[in-house]
Each structure stands twice: as C-alpha cells, then as structure tokens.
Design a protein around this motif. Structure first.
Motif, PDB file in Angstrom:
ATOM      1  N   ILE A  11       0.844  -1.203   0.000  1.00 45.25           N
ATOM      2  CA  ILE A  11       0.000   0.000   0.000  1.00 45.25           C
ATOM      3  C   ILE A  11       0.879   1.252   0.000  1.00 45.25           C
ATOM      4  O   ILE A  11       0.627   2.214  -0.730  1.00 45.25           O
ATOM      5  CB  ILE A  11      -0.938   0.002   1.224  1.00 45.25           C
ATOM      6  CG1 ILE A  11      -1.956  -1.133   1.119  1.00 45.25           C
ATOM      7  CG2 ILE A  11      -1.663   1.343   1.359  1.00 45.25           C
ATOM      8  CD1 ILE A  11      -2.804  -1.314   2.365  1.00 45.25           C
ATOM      9  N   ILE A  12       1.916   1.242   0.836  1.00 45.81           N
ATOM     10  CA  ILE A  12       2.806   2.404   0.953  1.00 45.81           C
ATOM     11  C   ILE A  12       3.553   2.653  -0.355  1.00 45.81           C
ATOM     12  O   ILE A  12       3.735   3.800  -0.784  1.00 45.81           O
ATOM     13  CB  ILE A  12       3.806   2.190   2.115  1.00 45.81           C
ATOM     14  CG1 ILE A  12       3.067   2.205   3.448  1.00 45.81           C
ATOM     15  CG2 ILE A  12       4.899   3.262   2.097  1.00 45.81           C
ATOM     16  CD1 ILE A  12       3.886   1.679   4.613  1.00 45.81           C
ATOM     17  N   ALA A  13       3.972   1.548  -1.026  1.00 53.75           N
ATOM     18  CA  ALA A  13       4.776   1.684  -2.250  1.00 53.75           C
ATOM     19  C   ALA A  13       3.939   1.987  -3.479  1.00 53.75           C
ATOM     20  O   ALA A  13       4.481   2.377  -4.517  1.00 53.75           O
ATOM     21  CB  ALA A  13       5.588   0.407  -2.470  1.00 53.75           C
ATOM     22  N   ALA A  14       2.629   1.810  -3.403  1.00 53.54           N
ATOM     23  CA  ALA A  14       1.768   1.988  -4.581  1.00 53.54           C
ATOM     24  C   ALA A  14       1.730   3.443  -5.026  1.00 53.54           C
ATOM     25  O   ALA A  14       1.633   4.353  -4.210  1.00 53.54           O
ATOM     26  CB  ALA A  14       0.359   1.490  -4.264  1.00 53.54           C
ATOM     27  N   LYS A  15       1.789   3.656  -6.371  1.00 50.63           N
ATOM     28  CA  LYS A  15       1.723   5.013  -6.922  1.00 50.63           C
ATOM     29  C   LYS A  15       0.349   5.625  -6.672  1.00 50.63           C
ATOM     30  O   LYS A  15       0.209   6.820  -6.459  1.00 50.63           O
ATOM     31  CB  LYS A  15       2.024   4.982  -8.419  1.00 50.63           C
ATOM     32  CG  LYS A  15       3.465   4.634  -8.743  1.00 50.63           C
ATOM     33  CD  LYS A  15       3.717   4.676 -10.251  1.00 50.63           C
ATOM     34  CE  LYS A  15       5.179   4.345 -10.562  1.00 50.63           C
ATOM     35  NZ  LYS A  15       5.424   4.363 -12.030  1.00 50.63           N
ATOM     36  N   ALA A 295      -5.993  11.106   9.475  1.00 46.01           N
ATOM     37  CA  ALA A 295      -5.364  10.516   8.293  1.00 46.01           C
ATOM     38  C   ALA A 295      -5.709   9.030   8.178  1.00 46.01           C
ATOM     39  O   ALA A 295      -5.989   8.527   7.076  1.00 46.01           O
ATOM     40  CB  ALA A 295      -3.848  10.693   8.372  1.00 46.01           C
ATOM     41  N   LEU A 296      -5.728   8.328   9.295  1.00 49.29           N
ATOM     42  CA  LEU A 296      -6.016   6.897   9.275  1.00 49.29           C
ATOM     43  C   LEU A 296      -7.469   6.629   8.895  1.00 49.29           C
ATOM     44  O   LEU A 296      -7.766   5.694   8.131  1.00 49.29           O
ATOM     45  CB  LEU A 296      -5.703   6.285  10.639  1.00 49.29           C
ATOM     46  CG  LEU A 296      -5.789   4.750  10.728  1.00 49.29           C
ATOM     47  CD1 LEU A 296      -4.798   4.107   9.773  1.00 49.29           C
ATOM     48  CD2 LEU A 296      -5.525   4.273  12.145  1.00 49.29           C
ATOM     49  N   LEU A 297      -8.380   7.448   9.401  1.00 47.20           N
ATOM     50  CA  LEU A 297      -9.799   7.275   9.059  1.00 47.20           C
ATOM     51  C   LEU A 297     -10.026   7.484   7.557  1.00 47.20           C
ATOM     52  O   LEU A 297     -10.765   6.722   6.908  1.00 47.20           O
ATOM     53  CB  LEU A 297     -10.654   8.261   9.862  1.00 47.20           C
ATOM     54  CG  LEU A 297     -10.862   7.916  11.339  1.00 47.20           C
ATOM     55  CD1 LEU A 297     -11.558   9.064  12.066  1.00 47.20           C
ATOM     56  CD2 LEU A 297     -11.666   6.628  11.503  1.00 47.20           C
ATOM     57  N   VAL A 298      -9.378   8.517   7.017  1.00 50.31           N
ATOM     58  CA  VAL A 298      -9.492   8.767   5.568  1.00 50.31           C
ATOM     59  C   VAL A 298      -8.901   7.600   4.788  1.00 50.31           C
ATOM     60  O   VAL A 298      -9.457   7.161   3.769  1.00 50.31           O
ATOM     61  CB  VAL A 298      -8.792  10.090   5.191  1.00 50.31           C
ATOM     62  CG1 VAL A 298      -8.738  10.263   3.677  1.00 50.31           C
ATOM     63  CG2 VAL A 298      -9.494  11.269   5.836  1.00 50.31           C
ATOM     64  N   LEU A 299      -7.781   7.078   5.272  1.00 48.86           N
ATOM     65  CA  LEU A 299      -7.120   5.955   4.607  1.00 48.86           C
ATOM     66  C   LEU A 299      -8.005   4.712   4.637  1.00 48.86           C
ATOM     67  O   LEU A 299      -8.100   3.971   3.639  1.00 48.86           O
ATOM     68  CB  LEU A 299      -5.786   5.673   5.290  1.00 48.86           C
ATOM     69  CG  LEU A 299      -4.782   4.768   4.564  1.00 48.86           C
ATOM     70  CD1 LEU A 299      -4.396   5.374   3.230  1.00 48.86           C
ATOM     71  CD2 LEU A 299      -3.552   4.553   5.433  1.00 48.86           C
ATOM     72  N   ILE A 300      -8.670   4.472   5.751  1.00 47.52           N
ATOM     73  CA  ILE A 300      -9.562   3.310   5.881  1.00 47.52           C
ATOM     74  C   ILE A 300     -10.754   3.448   4.937  1.00 47.52           C
ATOM     75  O   ILE A 300     -11.122   2.489   4.227  1.00 47.52           O
ATOM     76  CB  ILE A 300     -10.030   3.153   7.340  1.00 47.52           C
ATOM     77  CG1 ILE A 300      -8.866   2.701   8.233  1.00 47.52           C
ATOM     78  CG2 ILE A 300     -11.175   2.146   7.444  1.00 47.52           C
ATOM     79  CD1 ILE A 300      -9.175   2.731   9.717  1.00 47.52           C
ATOM     80  N   PHE A 324      -3.392  -1.537   8.780  1.00 47.71           N
ATOM     81  CA  PHE A 324      -3.493  -0.077   8.834  1.00 47.71           C
ATOM     82  C   PHE A 324      -2.627   0.513   9.964  1.00 47.71           C
ATOM     83  O   PHE A 324      -2.144   1.637   9.860  1.00 47.71           O
ATOM     84  CB  PHE A 324      -4.956   0.343   8.977  1.00 47.71           C
ATOM     85  CG  PHE A 324      -5.742   0.144   7.720  1.00 47.71           C
ATOM     86  CD1 PHE A 324      -5.722   1.098   6.724  1.00 47.71           C
ATOM     87  CD2 PHE A 324      -6.467  -1.018   7.504  1.00 47.71           C
ATOM     88  CE1 PHE A 324      -6.434   0.930   5.548  1.00 47.71           C
ATOM     89  CE2 PHE A 324      -7.175  -1.205   6.333  1.00 47.71           C
ATOM     90  CZ  PHE A 324      -7.158  -0.237   5.344  1.00 47.71           C
ATOM     91  N   LEU A 325      -2.442  -0.258  11.033  1.00 48.39           N
ATOM     92  CA  LEU A 325      -1.551   0.216  12.095  1.00 48.39           C
ATOM     93  C   LEU A 325      -0.096   0.205  11.631  1.00 48.39           C
ATOM     94  O   LEU A 325       0.687   1.101  11.978  1.00 48.39           O
ATOM     95  CB  LEU A 325      -1.720  -0.643  13.350  1.00 48.39           C
ATOM     96  CG  LEU A 325      -3.011  -0.410  14.149  1.00 48.39           C
ATOM     97  CD1 LEU A 325      -3.133  -1.417  15.283  1.00 48.39           C
ATOM     98  CD2 LEU A 325      -3.058   1.011  14.701  1.00 48.39           C
ATOM     99  N   TYR A 326       0.280  -0.809  10.833  1.00 50.36           N
ATOM    100  CA  TYR A 326       1.625  -0.817  10.238  1.00 50.36           C
ATOM    101  C   TYR A 326       1.810   0.403   9.334  1.00 50.36           C
ATOM    102  O   TYR A 326       2.856   1.057   9.323  1.00 50.36           O
ATOM    103  CB  TYR A 326       1.837  -2.095   9.420  1.00 50.36           C
ATOM    104  CG  TYR A 326       2.189  -3.323  10.237  1.00 50.36           C
ATOM    105  CD1 TYR A 326       3.173  -3.266  11.231  1.00 50.36           C
ATOM    106  CD2 TYR A 326       1.564  -4.546  10.004  1.00 50.36           C
ATOM    107  CE1 TYR A 326       3.498  -4.395  11.975  1.00 50.36           C
ATOM    108  CE2 TYR A 326       1.882  -5.674  10.739  1.00 50.36           C
ATOM    109  CZ  TYR A 326       2.842  -5.591  11.727  1.00 50.36           C
ATOM    110  OH  TYR A 326       3.164  -6.709  12.465  1.00 50.36           O
TER     111      TYR A 326
END
Length: 411
Positions: A11-15, A295-300, A324-326
């Motif tokens: 997820i982190i590496a995705a464009k 930020a986490l809520l938006v990401l979820i 998501f915690l990672y």
C-alpha cells in the motif's frame, strides 16, 4: 510470512496511494508529527538547559552548600568568623560525593576612581578555591593565584569594569568602612588580573574576587579564621540530601544552608519550567495523535473495497487492523525522522552559535542554553510512537463495522 506487513508495504509503495485523495491529509499528519517533535525537543532542551545554567551560576558564586556561623546575618557579608580547624576541612570524609570544600569570606566595600565610585562585595578566597566556574566565563586576562604571599590581584566582572571604565592591568582603590565611623576607612589598592562575565547580573554587578587574607587582616581575624566554607557536590539532584547530611556532620555552633534554601525565589521560578515542558509535550502529542487519527480514518474509508475483499477471503478484523496500524507506524516514523533531523539541527546551531539571545536581567543568561541528552531524545521518540499508535487503535474499530458485501460494491 507476516502478510499484514507485506500488504502494508504494498500500500505504501503503490503510486495510486501517493496520488490519492488521502495524500495531502497524510502529508499534513506527517508534518504535524515532525513539528510536534521539534517543539518538544526545543522545549526540553531549552527548559533543562536554562535550569542547569542558572543552578551552575548560583553555585559558581556560592558553592552548593555554605557552612557559616549561626551568628551571621542573612546578607552576603560574613561578620562572625569560623575556625578552619574542622573535621570536615579540607576534606569532607563523612559525606560521600563531595567535590571540594573551600574557605571564603566576604566584606562590603566601595570602588573609588578619579571620576566615579560604586559599592561592591569583595569575596576573599584562598589557595583551595576551585576556579572551574570562573575559567569558563573568563573573557580577559588570567585567574588569580593566592598560594604564596598576600596578593593584590583581583578578578572583576566585565559589568563593573565597563561601568567604572576600568580595564585589564588597571589599579584602583577599594574603601572598607570601619566599625567606628569616626575613623578613616581601610584602603586597599588592587590590580585587575582577570575579567569575567557570567551573564548573571545579580552577582556580576557586585562581586569582586580577591585574596581572603585582606579580609582577615581588616577584620582582625586570626590566620585560621574564615567567614565560612563552601561545599561543592558532584550531583546537583542530591543537593537536598547532601545539605541535610552536611548539616548533621557540622558542629552545633555552625549552620549549613544550600543554595536552594538561600535563593528560594529563583529555584521556585525555574521549577515552573518543568510544568511548562509537561504541558507542551501533552499538547503536541495530542495534536499529532488527532492528525494521525484523521489521516487513518481517511485511509480506511479510501480502502473500503480492499477491506471487503480481504474479509471475503477470510481475513479477520484483527489482521486487517494490523495492516493499517503498520501503515500508520510508517507515517509516524517518517514524521519522527524529519522531526529529529530538523530539531537536532536547530539545537546544534543554537548550542554552538548562540543565535537566540535572551535578556540576562530576566533570564540570568545572555543566550538560550541547550541541554542535549540522547537518552531523553530516544525516550521522546519512543513515547510519541507508542502513544500515537495507542490512540490509533480506537479508529481502527471502524474496520469491524465494514460489511464485505456492501464494501465490495462501495464506489
């Protein structure tokens, strides 16, 4: 294989992740973490630094603990002598962690030049005096040496020298009033061998350091009589304990007093810095935590379909929450990295270049002092990471409320 960590990395590496709607919110959260850490580091470094500098300067002029006669008054002037023949002098064997025991005496005088005069306090010291403090703040000349015969060399502050228009090598008169006002005062012609500037105007404006034998002679004291003793300790945090131990080991006619007891107003004032530091840390962690929660809520919400697919494939709520915690831990660590980089740069610049100056009349220092300890920096980083992650456990509960059927259809 830790598949939660694997998916989090993807997820982190995705464009798509970097150009998504949540991207600016995530950047704001990272900036909030970095700014929060910078402010906390500056608050702790300057707060503790200011406390240590003020303590150091007060101890430099008074020692950590003073032993004097009970009959002396509460002023800076020693009136009743104390014999040097004490069990604790020259070495305090009955109390541990004592750095040095040194004799002193003080006497009020008046500097007189051709054009001006000013009241001062002559502090007499002997060959047992620890010059470490004045060596650090010596701006011109050398330190006196009172080992051999009676010396007329004195150490004077830059503040007094500037006001009286004196310079290194000048000789001037100090007048000392006798007990009988009808008699002419004592006059001592002294020579400036060194000039110091501690930035502590309360002391710089009055103290001149000279040979104790002048005071002994004027006061008609014996060679073994002094105004008192200054005790230097190795650890300031033990000052209350050591002060009590010193008091118990001195004679019944002697009184011992720590600088905390002698200058209570100053130490009560600097103790308030701790409350300010705790308040700043609490506010900064709260602000950083709230930004990370957002930020986490938006990401979820942005990854609702992915959550539904993972649940449909048998993924449990705990595993998905870990993903998501990672992800959040990565964002926090990124913020901490930039916070440490910028924060330490600011602190090192201030420590070695003194960019930020202060009013010595208010803060007793001329520039903001910096206390650097990598132990508290590490603790600050770990504490911020752990507390933010704990705060983020609550918003991940929303994952358990997401239905696979509805989320896969979610647009």
């Amino acid at each position: 294989m830790n598949y939660e960590l694997f998916i989090a990395k993807r997820i982190i590496a995705a464009k798509k992740y970097k150009s998504s709607i949540s991207s600016p919110i995530i950047k704001i959260a990272i900036i909030a973490i970095a700014l929060g850490l910078i402010i906390m580091m500056i608050a702790i470094a300057t707060g503790i630094g200011l406390q240590e500098k003020i303590r150091e300067k007060i101890a430099g002029f008074n020692g950590h603990i003073q032993i004097t006669n009970f009959d002396n008054n509460n002023s800076e002037i020693t009136l009743v002598p104390v014999s040097k023949n004490q069990d604790f002098y020259p070495e305090f064997k009955s109390v541990s962690n004592i750095q040095n025991v040194q004799v002193f005496a003080t006497k009020a005088g008046i500097i007189r030049t051709e054009t001006d005069f000013e009241g001062i306090i002559l502090k007499g010291v002997a060959n047992d005096y620890d010059w470490t403090f004045f060596k650090e703040y010596l701006v011109d000349g050398t330190l006196p040496n009172y080992v051999n015969s009676v010396s007329n060399d004195v150490l004077i502050s830059k503040e007094i020298a500037d006001r009286m228009k004196l310079k290194l090598g000048d000789e001037f008169n100090i007048l000392f009033v006798k007990n009988d006002p009808t008699k002419a005062p004592w006059i001592r012609v002294v020579k400036i061998i060194g000039i110091y500037s501690s930035g502590f105007q309360e002391f710089d404006g009055s103290f001149v350091i000279g040979d104790i034998r002048h005071i002994q002679k004027m006061n008609r004291w014996e060679d073994d009589q002094v105004g008192g003793f200054e005790v230097l300790i190795n650890d300031f945090n033990e000052i209350t304990l050591k002060s009590n131990e010193v008091y118990m080991q001195t004679g019944s006619t002697l009184n011992s007093q720590s600088i905390v007891e002698k200058y209570p107003a100053i130490f009560e004032w600097i103790s308030l810095f701790d409350n300010n530091i705790y308040l700043i840390i609490a506010i900064m962690i709260l602000v950083a935590g709230i930004n990370m929660i957002t930020a986490l809520l938006v990401l979820i919400l942005e990854r609702t379909q992915m959550i539904g697919v993972l649940k449909a494939l048998g993924g449990c709520n705990v595993s998905i929450r870990k993903i998501f915690l990672y992800n959040a831990a990565y964002l926090i660590l990124k913020g901490l990295f930039w916070g440490n980089l910028i924060g330490l740069s600011i602190l090192f610049i201030q420590k070695y270049f003194g960019v930020i100056t202060l009013n010595p009349e208010t803060y007793y220092v001329s520039e903001a002092p910096i206390y650097l300890n990598f132990g508290y920096i590490l603790l600050l980083n770990v504490g911020t990471l752990v507390l933010c992650l704990v705060m983020l456990i609550i918003p991940t509960v929303i994952i358990s409320k997401i239905s696979p059927v509805k989320s896969i259809k979610f647009e």
